[in-house]
Scaffold this motif. Structure first.
Motif, PDB file in Angstrom:
ATOM      1  N   PHE A 179       0.828  -1.205   0.000  1.00  0.00           N
ATOM      2  CA  PHE A 179       0.000   0.000   0.000  1.00  0.00           C
ATOM      3  C   PHE A 179       0.864   1.257   0.000  1.00  0.00           C
ATOM      4  CE2 PHE A 179      -2.386   3.315   2.279  1.00  0.00           C
ATOM      5  CZ  PHE A 179      -3.461   3.446   1.416  1.00  0.00           C
ATOM      6  N   ALA A 180       1.906   1.280   0.850  1.00  0.00           N
ATOM      7  CA  ALA A 180       2.776   2.456   0.934  1.00  0.00           C
ATOM      8  C   ALA A 180       3.497   2.705  -0.386  1.00  0.00           C
ATOM      9  CB  ALA A 180       3.776   2.281   2.070  1.00  0.00           C
ATOM     10  N   ASN A 181       4.043   1.659  -0.993  1.00  0.00           N
ATOM     11  CA  ASN A 181       4.756   1.838  -2.258  1.00  0.00           C
ATOM     12  C   ASN A 181       3.812   2.249  -3.383  1.00  0.00           C
ATOM     13  OD1 ASN A 181       7.278   1.372  -1.262  1.00  0.00           O
ATOM     14  ND2 ASN A 181       7.336  -0.769  -1.831  1.00  0.00           N
ATOM     15  N   ALA A 182       2.618   1.677  -3.414  1.00  0.00           N
ATOM     16  CA  ALA A 182       1.655   2.051  -4.449  1.00  0.00           C
ATOM     17  C   ALA A 182       1.224   3.509  -4.290  1.00  0.00           C
ATOM     18  CB  ALA A 182       0.446   1.126  -4.411  1.00  0.00           C
ATOM     19  N   MET A 183       1.007   3.937  -3.065  1.00  0.00           N
ATOM     20  CA  MET A 183       0.611   5.327  -2.830  1.00  0.00           C
ATOM     21  C   MET A 183       1.743   6.298  -3.166  1.00  0.00           C
ATOM     22  SD  MET A 183      -2.504   5.371  -2.063  1.00  0.00           S
ATOM     23  CE  MET A 183      -2.677   7.058  -1.562  1.00  0.00           C
ATOM     24  N   LEU A 184       2.966   5.961  -2.772  1.00  0.00           N
ATOM     25  CA  LEU A 184       4.096   6.824  -3.104  1.00  0.00           C
ATOM     26  C   LEU A 184       4.327   6.869  -4.615  1.00  0.00           C
ATOM     27  CD1 LEU A 184       6.626   5.959  -0.273  1.00  0.00           C
ATOM     28  CD2 LEU A 184       5.401   8.105  -0.607  1.00  0.00           C
ATOM     29  N   GLY A 185       4.139   5.736  -5.278  1.00  0.00           N
ATOM     30  CA  GLY A 185       4.259   5.707  -6.729  1.00  0.00           C
ATOM     31  C   GLY A 185       3.205   6.578  -7.392  1.00  0.00           C
ATOM     32  N   TRP A 186       1.988   6.514  -6.881  1.00  0.00           N
ATOM     33  CA  TRP A 186       0.905   7.331  -7.427  1.00  0.00           C
ATOM     34  C   TRP A 186       1.189   8.820  -7.236  1.00  0.00           C
ATOM     35  CZ3 TRP A 186      -3.478   9.218  -4.191  1.00  0.00           C
ATOM     36  CH2 TRP A 186      -4.406   9.947  -4.947  1.00  0.00           C
ATOM     37  N   LEU A 187       1.678   9.179  -6.044  1.00  0.00           N
ATOM     38  CA  LEU A 187       1.950  10.585  -5.759  1.00  0.00           C
ATOM     39  C   LEU A 187       3.139  11.117  -6.553  1.00  0.00           C
ATOM     40  CD1 LEU A 187       1.306  10.633  -1.916  1.00  0.00           C
ATOM     41  CD2 LEU A 187      -0.154  11.544  -3.730  1.00  0.00           C
ATOM     42  N   SER A 188       4.078  10.244  -6.915  1.00  0.00           N
ATOM     43  CA  SER A 188       5.249  10.699  -7.665  1.00  0.00           C
ATOM     44  C   SER A 188       5.087  10.536  -9.175  1.00  0.00           C
ATOM     45  CB  SER A 188       6.488   9.941  -7.187  1.00  0.00           C
ATOM     46  OG  SER A 188       6.418   8.585  -7.570  1.00  0.00           O
ATOM     47  N   TRP A 189       3.949  10.037  -9.636  1.00  0.00           N
ATOM     48  CA  TRP A 189       3.757   9.747 -11.061  1.00  0.00           C
ATOM     49  C   TRP A 189       3.892  10.995 -11.933  1.00  0.00           C
ATOM     50  CZ3 TRP A 189       3.707   5.506 -13.921  1.00  0.00           C
ATOM     51  CH2 TRP A 189       3.273   5.616 -15.240  1.00  0.00           C
ATOM     52  N   ASP A 190       3.347  12.117 -11.502  1.00  0.00           N
ATOM     53  CA  ASP A 190       3.412  13.353 -12.297  1.00  0.00           C
ATOM     54  C   ASP A 190       4.844  13.830 -12.506  1.00  0.00           C
ATOM     55  OD1 ASP A 190       0.860  13.855 -13.067  1.00  0.00           O
ATOM     56  OD2 ASP A 190       0.402  15.214 -11.413  1.00  0.00           O
ATOM     57  N   ARG A 191       5.668  13.719 -11.486  1.00  0.00           N
ATOM     58  CA  ARG A 191       7.042  14.205 -11.583  1.00  0.00           C
ATOM     59  C   ARG A 191       7.950  13.218 -12.296  1.00  0.00           C
ATOM     60  NH1 ARG A 191       6.248  15.790  -5.659  1.00  0.00           N
ATOM     61  NH2 ARG A 191       5.876  13.591  -5.754  1.00  0.00           N
ATOM     62  N   ASP A 192       7.804  11.920 -11.976  1.00  0.00           N
ATOM     63  CA  ASP A 192       8.725  10.932 -12.528  1.00  0.00           C
ATOM     64  C   ASP A 192       8.043   9.566 -12.587  1.00  0.00           C
ATOM     65  OD1 ASP A 192      10.976   9.682 -13.446  1.00  0.00           O
ATOM     66  OD2 ASP A 192      12.134   9.890 -11.602  1.00  0.00           O
ATOM     67  N   ALA A 193       7.664   9.143 -13.778  1.00  0.00           N
ATOM     68  CA  ALA A 193       6.997   7.853 -13.941  1.00  0.00           C
ATOM     69  C   ALA A 193       7.955   6.699 -13.642  1.00  0.00           C
ATOM     70  CB  ALA A 193       6.445   7.713 -15.350  1.00  0.00           C
ATOM     71  N   TYR A 194       9.235   6.902 -13.938  1.00  0.00           N
ATOM     72  CA  TYR A 194      10.227   5.853 -13.650  1.00  0.00           C
ATOM     73  C   TYR A 194      10.277   5.565 -12.153  1.00  0.00           C
ATOM     74  CZ  TYR A 194      14.668   3.461 -13.145  1.00  0.00           C
ATOM     75  OH  TYR A 194      15.640   2.566 -12.809  1.00  0.00           O
ATOM     76  N   MET A 195      10.234   6.600 -11.327  1.00  0.00           N
ATOM     77  CA  MET A 195      10.263   6.413  -9.881  1.00  0.00           C
ATOM     78  C   MET A 195       9.029   5.650  -9.409  1.00  0.00           C
ATOM     79  SD  MET A 195      11.813   6.746  -7.054  1.00  0.00           S
ATOM     80  CE  MET A 195      13.112   7.871  -7.430  1.00  0.00           C
ATOM     81  N   ALA A 196       7.895   5.920 -10.017  1.00  0.00           N
ATOM     82  CA  ALA A 196       6.671   5.201  -9.653  1.00  0.00           C
ATOM     83  C   ALA A 196       6.809   3.722 -10.003  1.00  0.00           C
ATOM     84  CB  ALA A 196       5.478   5.804 -10.368  1.00  0.00           C
ATOM     85  N   HIS A 197       7.354   3.421 -11.175  1.00  0.00           N
ATOM     86  CA  HIS A 197       7.565   2.021 -11.551  1.00  0.00           C
ATOM     87  C   HIS A 197       8.583   1.355 -10.631  1.00  0.00           C
ATOM     88  CE1 HIS A 197       4.999   2.391 -14.931  1.00  0.00           C
ATOM     89  NE2 HIS A 197       5.827   3.102 -15.678  1.00  0.00           N
ATOM     90  N   LEU A 198       9.617   2.091 -10.268  1.00  0.00           N
ATOM     91  CA  LEU A 198      10.634   1.547  -9.369  1.00  0.00           C
ATOM     92  C   LEU A 198      10.040   1.236  -7.999  1.00  0.00           C
ATOM     93  CD1 LEU A 198      13.640   0.864  -9.076  1.00  0.00           C
ATOM     94  CD2 LEU A 198      13.972   3.198  -8.239  1.00  0.00           C
ATOM     95  N   LEU A 199       9.211   2.116  -7.487  1.00  0.00           N
ATOM     96  CA  LEU A 199       8.574   1.872  -6.190  1.00  0.00           C
ATOM     97  C   LEU A 199       7.657   0.648  -6.248  1.00  0.00           C
ATOM     98  CD1 LEU A 199       7.752   5.503  -5.119  1.00  0.00           C
ATOM     99  CD2 LEU A 199       9.182   3.902  -3.860  1.00  0.00           C
ATOM    100  N   ASN A 200       6.921   0.499  -7.318  1.00  0.00           N
ATOM    101  CA  ASN A 200       6.045  -0.666  -7.443  1.00  0.00           C
ATOM    102  C   ASN A 200       6.854  -1.948  -7.616  1.00  0.00           C
ATOM    103  OD1 ASN A 200       3.579   0.676  -7.161  1.00  0.00           O
ATOM    104  ND2 ASN A 200       3.657   1.333  -9.281  1.00  0.00           N
ATOM    105  N   PHE A 201       7.979  -1.877  -8.306  1.00  0.00           N
ATOM    106  CA  PHE A 201       8.835  -3.056  -8.437  1.00  0.00           C
ATOM    107  C   PHE A 201       9.450  -3.432  -7.092  1.00  0.00           C
ATOM    108  CE2 PHE A 201      13.002  -4.976  -9.097  1.00  0.00           C
ATOM    109  CZ  PHE A 201      12.620  -6.132  -9.755  1.00  0.00           C
ATOM    110  N   ILE A 202       9.852  -2.433  -6.319  1.00  0.00           N
ATOM    111  CA  ILE A 202      10.389  -2.706  -4.983  1.00  0.00           C
ATOM    112  C   ILE A 202       9.317  -3.334  -4.104  1.00  0.00           C
ATOM    113  CG2 ILE A 202      11.244  -1.585  -2.877  1.00  0.00           C
ATOM    114  CD1 ILE A 202      12.795   0.324  -4.746  1.00  0.00           C
ATOM    115  N   GLY A 203       8.073  -2.905  -4.262  1.00  0.00           N
ATOM    116  CA  GLY A 203       6.971  -3.534  -3.529  1.00  0.00           C
ATOM    117  C   GLY A 203       6.828  -5.003  -3.886  1.00  0.00           C
TER     118      GLY A 203
END
Length: 117
Positions: free
Chosen positions: A74-98
Motif C-alpha cells: 500500500f505504501a509503495n503504491a501510494m508513493l508511486g501514485w503521488l510521484s507519477w506526475d514528476r517521474d513515472a520511472y520512480m513510480a515504476h521503481l517503487l512498485n517493483f520494490i513492492g
C-alpha cells in the motif's frame, strides 16, 4: 496537482506490478493458513544462526508477515501514485520494490513454516 488514480492503474506496467504483488501476498496468506492450523500452542517466530530460536509467540503472530507485506504494498503504491506526475520511472521503481518485498516475505513465510515442522 495529483494524477488521477483511475488513470494511474490503467498503465500496464503499474497494473502488472501491483497485481503481481497482490498475488504473491495472497500466496503468503494461503501458505500460512494451510500450514498453521489454529492452535493454542506457541510457535517459533524467529531463528538466529548464532542463538537458534530466539522468539516464540502465539499462533496469530505468524500473520504479521503478510500484514507487513500489505502495508508495504500500500505504501509503495501510494508513493508511486503521488510521484507519477514528476517521474513515472520512480513510480515504476517503487512498485517493483513492492513486488520484490513480497517475494522476500514469501521466502520468509516458507522458512517460518520450515522452522516449525
Amino acid at each position: 496537482m495529483v494524477y488521477p488514480l483511475k488513470l494511474y492503474f490503467k498503465h500496464r506496467v503499474t497494473l502488472i506490478l501491483i497485481t503481481a504483488s497482490l498475488c504473491v501476498n495472497a500466496a503468503i496468506w494461503v501458505w500460512l493458513i494451510t500450514q498453521f492450523p489454529p492452535t493454542g500452542e506457541p510457535v517459533f517466530l524467529h531463528y538466529n544462526v548464532l542463538f537458534g530460536v530466539d522468539e516464540i509467540g502465539d499462533w496469530p503472530k505468524i500473520f504479521f508477515v503478510p500484514l507487513l507485506g500489505l502495508a508495504l504494498l500500500f505504501a509503495n503504491a501510494m508513493l508511486g501514485w503521488l510521484s507519477w506526475d514528476r517521474d513515472a520511472y520512480m513510480a515504476h521503481l517503487l512498485n517493483f520494490i513492492g513486488l520484490l518485498c513480497q517475494v522476500f516475505l514469501l521466502i520468509s513465510a516458507v522458512l517460518l513454516v520450515a522452522l516449525n515442522v
